[in-house]
Design a protein around this motif. Sequence first.
Motif, short mmCIF file in Angstrom:
data_model
loop_
_atom_site.label_atom_id
_atom_site.label_comp_id
_atom_site.label_asym_id
_atom_site.label_seq_id
_atom_site.Cartn_x
_atom_site.Cartn_y
_atom_site.Cartn_z
N ASP A 94 58.57 44.67 -1.50
CA ASP A 94 59.62 45.08 -0.57
C ASP A 94 60.40 43.89 0.00
O ASP A 94 61.18 44.06 0.94
CB ASP A 94 59.02 45.91 0.57
N GLY A 95 60.17 42.70 -0.54
CA GLY A 95 60.97 41.57 -0.11
C GLY A 95 60.23 40.25 -0.17
O GLY A 95 59.03 40.17 0.13
N CYS A 96 60.95 39.21 -0.58
CA CYS A 96 60.44 37.83 -0.53
C CYS A 96 60.99 37.23 0.76
O CYS A 96 62.14 36.75 0.80
CB CYS A 96 60.91 37.03 -1.73
N PHE A 97 60.20 37.27 1.81
CA PHE A 97 60.66 36.83 3.13
C PHE A 97 60.59 35.31 3.25
O PHE A 97 60.22 34.59 2.33
CB PHE A 97 59.85 37.53 4.21
N SER A 98 60.90 34.81 4.43
CA SER A 98 61.11 33.38 4.64
C SER A 98 59.86 32.56 4.36
O SER A 98 58.73 33.05 4.41
CB SER A 98 61.58 33.12 6.07
N GLY A 99 60.08 31.26 4.13
CA GLY A 99 59.01 30.33 3.87
C GLY A 99 59.53 28.92 3.75
O GLY A 99 60.62 28.60 4.24
N THR A 113 56.60 34.49 2.38
CA THR A 113 55.96 35.73 2.81
C THR A 113 56.30 36.87 1.86
O THR A 113 57.49 37.17 1.65
CB THR A 113 56.40 36.10 4.23
N GLY A 114 55.27 37.47 1.32
CA GLY A 114 55.44 38.71 0.57
C GLY A 114 55.43 39.88 1.54
O GLY A 114 54.50 40.05 2.32
N GLN A 131 51.01 35.73 2.43
CA GLN A 131 51.66 34.47 2.04
C GLN A 131 51.43 34.23 0.55
O GLN A 131 50.32 34.40 0.04
CB GLN A 131 51.14 33.31 2.89
N CYS A 132 52.52 33.83 -0.12
CA CYS A 132 52.53 33.73 -1.58
C CYS A 132 52.99 32.33 -2.01
O CYS A 132 53.58 31.59 -1.23
CB CYS A 132 53.47 34.77 -2.18
N PRO A 161 55.89 31.12 6.64
CA PRO A 161 55.01 29.94 6.60
C PRO A 161 55.81 28.64 6.48
O PRO A 161 56.76 28.54 5.70
CB PRO A 161 54.16 30.18 5.35
N LYS A 162 55.42 27.65 7.27
CA LYS A 162 55.97 26.29 7.13
C LYS A 162 54.81 25.35 6.82
O LYS A 162 53.85 25.26 7.59
CB LYS A 162 56.68 25.85 8.41
#
Length: 475
Positions: A94-99, A113-114, A131-132, A161-162
């Motif tokens: 449902d989305g490749c979120f920030s990282g 973020t998955g 986290q991916c 994630p950073k």
Amino acid sequence: MTLLIDKAEQALRVKGEQLNRRWYPEYHLAARAGWMNDPNGLVWFEGWYHAFYQHHPYSTQWGPMHWGHARSRDLLHWEHLPVALAPEGPEDKDGCFSGSAVVNGNELALVYTGHKFHGCPASDDNLYQVQCLATSEDGIHFNRQGQVLDTPAGLHHFRDPKVWKEGESWYMVVGARTEDTGMVRLYRSEDLRHWHDEGVLAVAPQGMGFMWECPDFFTLRGKQVLMFSPQGMQAEGYSNRNLFQSGSIVGHWQPGENFVQEVAFQELDHGHDFYAPQSFLAPDGRRIVIGWLAMWESPMPEQRDGWAGMLSLPRELTLTAENRLQMRPVKEVEAMRQDFSSWSAQTLDNQALCVMDHCETTEVILEWDRVGSDAEQYGIALEEGMRLYVDNQAQRLILERHYPQFGLCGQRSVPLPQTAALSLRVFFDKSSVEVFVNDGEACLSSRIYPDQRKLHIFAWSGKAVLNESGAWYLK
């Protein structure tokens, strides 16, 4: 190239040819078409600066997130590369979120973020954010490594994630939410694939937000800076006027110890549009930050033109002796300067003067003599839509925009510095203005949508004195 990435590339080729470029930036990074929000994975890798970003290539609305990708030699001239990530696995369906991105030997590693729902997406009870990892040897084509950190028990919002390296270990901060309290959690790894829970790095006190997004953690002047974007802070006077904020707290931390906060939360940028900043180290050791030059739930008139959202100018971060974080445009921007036009020192007395017939891609410099200026208001105006001025009664520097046809009206402001002179660097692009006050004491960034571009200087109800003024055309 995977099937979904190839499909996204085909859509971008078609939509990119249909853009109306009246407000499309000349020297800021924007997507080829479609939607853009948070900057991700800012990194230097094999001679290039890489910028990834949250991206929906199929429309100008937020949608299932991809990772857009561009690279640059100088942080200003960007080459678009193929979409790096698309939501095509069970861990990120449902989305490749920030990282973020790190260099691991000869590999460029993306940690992101998955975003996925197990059941109906209308309920957060079905939301899981994990986290991916994805890796690349050429910095362009990425191999998905799948999930490397599961959602902690009891959490649903767990993202952005950073990652950085400290000694021989990798560390990662992740934004999280427990009920209505934001926090940042800390993890450690030896190989980017197996992560150990190091506990909570920081948690929101009362009133500091229900979710802390896009955390970043780095060292300046021997202090540790936690930069993040809290959601849910209430406006108070002139502070926290946007829907969501971005800022920092400064303290002390070393591996194995708690983070000890030493100063209160400070907003990074006081304009209408700045969110989700991420930092990285340049090869020369500078700490550089880029943010999203937009704001959630704010009108975005460029959507009707086939694109939405852009990134800020790259800014160098420094920390003062008083633990205040300051931002200045990176030195590379000076290479764009062409054809300086001096407006010559002058006194304005209850009047307005046109100084530029067409202010579009421009850097303006102004130094006001505050001691010799008694006007109630004095500053610059871009037609009727934007004013940047001193309000002598309120003792504030105000950035005002007035585009009622788009529902974009209002003010943002900072206190006037306690100096005899007020020095301003003002960067205009086709739909943005970024103001840097007294060499980094404050910043104000906002989106603007002019149809005419005459620039005036003015002083009302009194006189104002300019020590220095002029502008460069930026190419």
